[in-house]
Design an enzyme around this catalytic site. Structure first.
Site, PDB file in Angstrom:
ATOM      1  N   GLY A  47     -11.090 -43.554  46.839  1.00 23.52           N
ATOM      2  CA  GLY A  47     -10.362 -42.925  47.862  1.00 23.52           C
ATOM      3  C   GLY A  47     -10.460 -41.542  47.862  1.00 23.52           C
TER       4      GLY A  47
ATOM      5  N   GLY B   2     -16.243 -50.602  47.648  1.00 21.45           N
ATOM      6  CA  GLY B   2     -16.904 -51.831  47.541  1.00 21.45           C
ATOM      7  C   GLY B   2     -18.082 -52.026  46.590  1.00 21.45           C
TER       8      GLY B   2
ATOM      9  N   GLY C 243     -11.747 -43.462  40.235  1.00 20.82           N
ATOM     10  CA  GLY C 243     -10.338 -43.847  39.822  1.00 20.82           C
ATOM     11  C   GLY C 243     -10.794 -45.247  38.895  1.00 20.82           C
ATOM     12  N   ASN C 244      -9.736 -45.904  38.794  1.00 23.02           N
ATOM     13  CA  ASN C 244      -9.990 -47.006  37.855  1.00 23.02           C
ATOM     14  C   ASN C 244     -11.313 -47.933  38.177  1.00 23.02           C
ATOM     15  OD1 ASN C 244      -8.784 -47.774  40.001  1.00 23.02           O
ATOM     16  ND2 ASN C 244      -6.989 -48.806  38.843  1.00 23.02           N
ATOM     17  N   GLY C 245     -11.543 -48.180  39.367  1.00 23.80           N
ATOM     18  CA  GLY C 245     -12.713 -48.654  39.975  1.00 23.80           C
ATOM     19  C   GLY C 245     -13.954 -47.977  39.450  1.00 23.80           C
TER      20      GLY C 245
ATOM     21  N   ILE D 192      -5.438 -39.944  43.389  1.00 24.19           N
ATOM     22  CA  ILE D 192      -4.438 -39.026  44.112  1.00 24.19           C
ATOM     23  C   ILE D 192      -2.865 -39.741  43.473  1.00 24.19           C
ATOM     24  CG2 ILE D 192      -4.063 -40.757  46.124  1.00 24.19           C
ATOM     25  CD1 ILE D 192      -4.079 -38.415  47.962  1.00 24.19           C
ATOM     26  N   ASP D 193      -3.049 -40.915  43.024  1.00 22.71           N
ATOM     27  CA  ASP D 193      -1.960 -41.705  42.860  1.00 22.71           C
ATOM     28  C   ASP D 193      -1.339 -41.285  41.374  1.00 22.71           C
ATOM     29  OD1 ASP D 193      -2.040 -43.129  45.095  1.00 22.71           O
ATOM     30  OD2 ASP D 193      -3.381 -44.654  44.283  1.00 22.71           O
TER      31      ASP D 193
ATOM     32  N   GLY E 250      -0.514 -44.849  47.701  1.00 17.98           N
ATOM     33  CA  GLY E 250       0.183 -45.487  46.609  1.00 17.98           C
ATOM     34  C   GLY E 250       0.165 -46.905  46.795  1.00 17.98           C
ATOM     35  N   ARG E 251      -0.576 -47.595  47.183  1.00 17.69           N
ATOM     36  CA  ARG E 251      -0.593 -49.005  47.349  1.00 17.69           C
ATOM     37  C   ARG E 251       0.166 -49.785  46.103  1.00 17.69           C
ATOM     38  NH1 ARG E 251      -5.270 -51.316  46.807  1.00 17.69           N
ATOM     39  NH2 ARG E 251      -6.180 -49.919  48.714  1.00 17.69           N
TER      40      ARG E 251
HETATM   41  N1  LIG Z   1     -15.217 -53.610  37.323  1.00 24.37           N
HETATM   42  C1  LIG Z   1     -16.375 -52.886  38.092  1.00 24.37           C
HETATM   43  N2  LIG Z   1     -17.477 -52.963  37.532  1.00 24.37           N
HETATM   44  C2  LIG Z   1     -18.333 -52.229  38.203  1.00 24.37           C
HETATM   45  N3  LIG Z   1     -18.220 -51.620  39.383  1.00 24.37           N
HETATM   46  C3  LIG Z   1     -16.843 -51.451  39.923  1.00 24.37           C
HETATM   47  C4  LIG Z   1     -15.875 -52.104  39.307  1.00 24.37           C
HETATM   48  N4  LIG Z   1     -14.817 -51.997  39.651  1.00 24.37           N
HETATM   49  C5  LIG Z   1     -14.933 -50.996  41.076  1.00 24.37           C
HETATM   50  N5  LIG Z   1     -16.378 -50.734  40.876  1.00 24.37           N
HETATM   51  C6  LIG Z   1     -17.068 -49.656  41.983  1.00 24.37           C
HETATM   52  O1  LIG Z   1     -16.459 -48.646  41.774  1.00 24.37           O
HETATM   53  C7  LIG Z   1     -16.440 -47.941  42.925  1.00 24.37           C
HETATM   54  C8  LIG Z   1     -15.204 -47.316  43.271  1.00 24.37           C
HETATM   55  O2  LIG Z   1     -13.898 -48.145  43.066  1.00 24.37           O
HETATM   56  P1  LIG Z   1     -12.545 -48.029  43.889  1.00 24.37           P
HETATM   57  O3  LIG Z   1     -11.691 -49.320  43.565  1.00 24.37           O
HETATM   58  O4  LIG Z   1     -13.170 -48.508  45.430  1.00 24.37           O
HETATM   59  O5  LIG Z   1     -12.128 -46.841  43.843  1.00 24.37           O
HETATM   60  P2  LIG Z   1     -11.467 -45.862  42.563  1.00 24.37           P
HETATM   61  O6  LIG Z   1     -12.696 -45.356  41.878  1.00 24.37           O
HETATM   62  O7  LIG Z   1     -10.829 -44.779  43.201  1.00 24.37           O
HETATM   63  O8  LIG Z   1     -10.742 -46.782  41.789  1.00 24.37           O
HETATM   64  C9  LIG Z   1     -16.862 -49.169  44.134  1.00 24.37           C
HETATM   65  O9  LIG Z   1     -17.988 -48.881  44.585  1.00 24.37           O
HETATM   66  C10 LIG Z   1     -16.994 -50.299  43.320  1.00 24.37           C
HETATM   67  O10 LIG Z   1     -18.019 -51.059  43.165  1.00 24.37           O
HETATM   68  O1  LIG Z   2      -6.257 -47.927  53.061  1.00 23.21           O
HETATM   69  P1  LIG Z   2      -6.108 -48.789  51.584  1.00 23.21           P
HETATM   70  O2  LIG Z   2      -7.478 -49.692  51.357  1.00 23.21           O
HETATM   71  O3  LIG Z   2      -4.770 -49.568  51.520  1.00 23.21           O
HETATM   72  O4  LIG Z   2      -6.293 -47.761  50.502  1.00 23.21           O
HETATM   73  C1  LIG Z   2      -5.138 -46.959  50.302  1.00 23.21           C
HETATM   74  C2  LIG Z   2      -5.052 -46.458  48.721  1.00 23.21           C
HETATM   75  O5  LIG Z   2      -6.089 -45.808  48.202  1.00 23.21           O
HETATM   76  C3  LIG Z   2      -5.534 -44.670  47.667  1.00 23.21           C
HETATM   77  O6  LIG Z   2      -5.762 -43.581  48.411  1.00 23.21           O
HETATM   78  C4  LIG Z   2      -6.295 -44.457  46.395  1.00 23.21           C
HETATM   79  O7  LIG Z   2      -6.777 -45.494  45.675  1.00 23.21           O
HETATM   80  P2  LIG Z   2      -7.976 -45.497  44.543  1.00 23.21           P
HETATM   81  O8  LIG Z   2      -7.500 -44.755  43.406  1.00 23.21           O
HETATM   82  O9  LIG Z   2      -8.004 -47.122  44.367  1.00 23.21           O
HETATM   83  O10 LIG Z   2      -8.995 -44.863  45.316  1.00 23.21           O
HETATM   84  C5  LIG Z   2      -4.125 -45.081  47.501  1.00 23.21           C
HETATM   85  O11 LIG Z   2      -3.233 -44.093  47.244  1.00 23.21           O
HETATM   86  C6  LIG Z   2      -3.645 -45.723  48.645  1.00 23.21           C
HETATM   87  O12 LIG Z   2      -2.772 -46.543  48.538  1.00 23.21           O
END
Ligand SMILES: Nc1ncnc2c1ncn2[C@@H]1O[C@H](COP(=O)(O)OP(=O)(O)O)[C@@H](O)[C@H]1O
Ligand SMILES: O=P(O)(O)OC[C@H]1O[C@](O)(COP(=O)(O)O)[C@@H](O)[C@@H]1O
Length: 332
Positions: free
Chosen positions: A120, A187, A211-213, A241-242, A286-287
């Site tokens: 995000g 994704g 972020g965590n992903g 952002i959260d 902030g889901r």
């Molecule tokens: N456990 C994982 N292992 C490998 N790639 C991941 C994992 N979790 C998320 N990703 C990848 O990280 C990218 C960002 O994750 P996302 O959760 O959408 O956002 P954020 O980085 O903000 O948490 C996505 O392309 C996703 O495929």
């Molecule tokens: O539109 P969605 O899929 O609910 O995502 C919105 C969520 O993504 C965020 O903008 C950021 O989330 P990430 O840190 O996972 O990228 C949150 O603040 C918000 O709640």
């Protein structure tokens, strides 16, 4: 359990790369000096006495989700039934201190770096991209050797959006724009394909702003690189952002989000005050985390009730939200 002097370890490539002095050594990093590898930063943490302590339930749920994700096919942990000890992730008390070192391990003249933004949007992404490009160039990474990966991880192998070259000139002023000039995505990401490109393009360092992903992805890329003998440093730059990333007190972008959220809250207050029995309802980002909602509400001083994912509430009954709103309505 970690010992009193244990330090959070990060994998590095010092065993395969040659040590050399930083180009900033001759002038002592412009007088700023260098950080020692022995410098330590205490990791802030909370030790709940029991599951009944305020905040413990949310912490346990978070730990259970982490454990569940790590357990994969082994199945979910029932956090209601598990003990704090079973669920908590023990952290060492110290981390190493970040900052400029007097010894570096890549020859800047022969270094290729890549930057990717994932997940995000978060205010400040372009500042981070510009900061990386400027600092890498100051170290001596040649123009043309800093790649920007388009639209998140899949930009490594998406034929329609090839990486772009980032230079001091091309990033000049981008910090004044919102979003990310590289684009971002959520994704699935194909780690094997990413590591194949890292190897093919000779990327020595990859900066993942996520972020965590995104950071889980960075970790998976680092592991795959290590397995495949690809000598690339993978650096995760926490972005949220959260403000919900463990180990850091505050993430860039969070303050801006809280400021901007207040504009919506104040507008809703004006709107609601102008209608008979008016109620303003604002949904904030902030889901899974209520930091923006709570801090913006408290700072604005115009909010009567804040609903956040960490705290359960009920709608009906004498202590429910509806009864409280009725009290507020009668008060006004
Ligand atoms: N456990 C994982 N292992 C490998 N790639 C991941 C994992 N979790 C998320 N990703 C990848 O990280 C990218 C960002 O994750 P996302 O959760 O959408 O956002 P954020 O980085 O903000 O948490 C996505 O392309 C996703 O495929
Ligand atoms: O539109 P969605 O899929 O609910 O995502 C919105 C969520 O993504 C965020 O903008 C950021 O989330 P990430 O840190 O996972 O990228 C949150 O603040 C918000 O709640």
């Amino acid at each position: 359990m970690p010992g009193a002097d244990d330090v959070l370890e990060c994998p590095d490539l010092r065993h395969v790369l040659a040590a050399r002095p930083s180009p900033f050594v001759p002038h002592n990093n412009f007088g700023g000096g260098f950080v020692s590898d022995a410098d330590r930063v205490a990791l802030t943490s909370m030790r709940f006495a029991s599951g009944m302590s305020a905040g413990a339930a949310a912490q346990m749920q978070l730990a259970a989700e982490t454990e569940t994700a790590a357990a994969g096919s082994r199945g979910a942990v029932n956090w209601m039934e598990a003990s704090l000890e079973q669920l908590s992730t023990p952290l060492p008390p110290w981390s190493i201190r970040a900052g400029a070192r007097d010894t570096i391990y890549h020859d800047p003249k022969h270094t290729t770096a890549a930057i990717v933004t994932c997940g995000g949007l978060c205010p400040g992404l372009n500042d981070v991209v510009a900061g990386l490009v400027n600092k890498l160039t100051d170290y001596g990474v040649p123009e043309g050797n800093i790649l920007g990966i388009r639209y998140g991880f899949r930009g490594f192998y998406d034929k329609t959006h090839k990486p772009i070259v980032l230079t001091k000139k091309s990033v000049d002023g981008i910090q004044l724009q919102g979003g990310t000039i590289l684009g971002t995505s959520r994704g699935g990401a194909n780690i094997k394909e990413i590591v194949k490109r890292i190897d093919m393009w000779g990327v020595d360092m990859l900066f993942v702003v996520g972020g965590n992903g995104g950071n889980a992805g960075a970790s998976a890329i680092q592991q795959k690189c290590a397995e495949s003998d690809v000598a690339c440093n993978v650096i995760g730059i926490p972005k949220s952002i959260d403000n919900d990333i463990l180990l850091i007190d505050k993430c860039f972008g969070f303050d801006t989000a809280v400021e901007e959220a207040q504009r919506a809250l104040l507008a809703a207050k004006v709107e609601a005050s102008s209608a008979r029995n008016g109620i303003g309802l604002v949904k904030l980002m902030g889901r899974q985390s209520g930091f923006i909602a709570v801090q913006a509400s408290m700072a604005s001083g115009v909010v009567d009730a804040v609903l956040i994912p960490e705290v359960q509430f009920k709608l009906d009954g004498p202590t429910g939200l509806m009864a409280y709103l009725e009290q507020v309505r009668c008060r006004d």
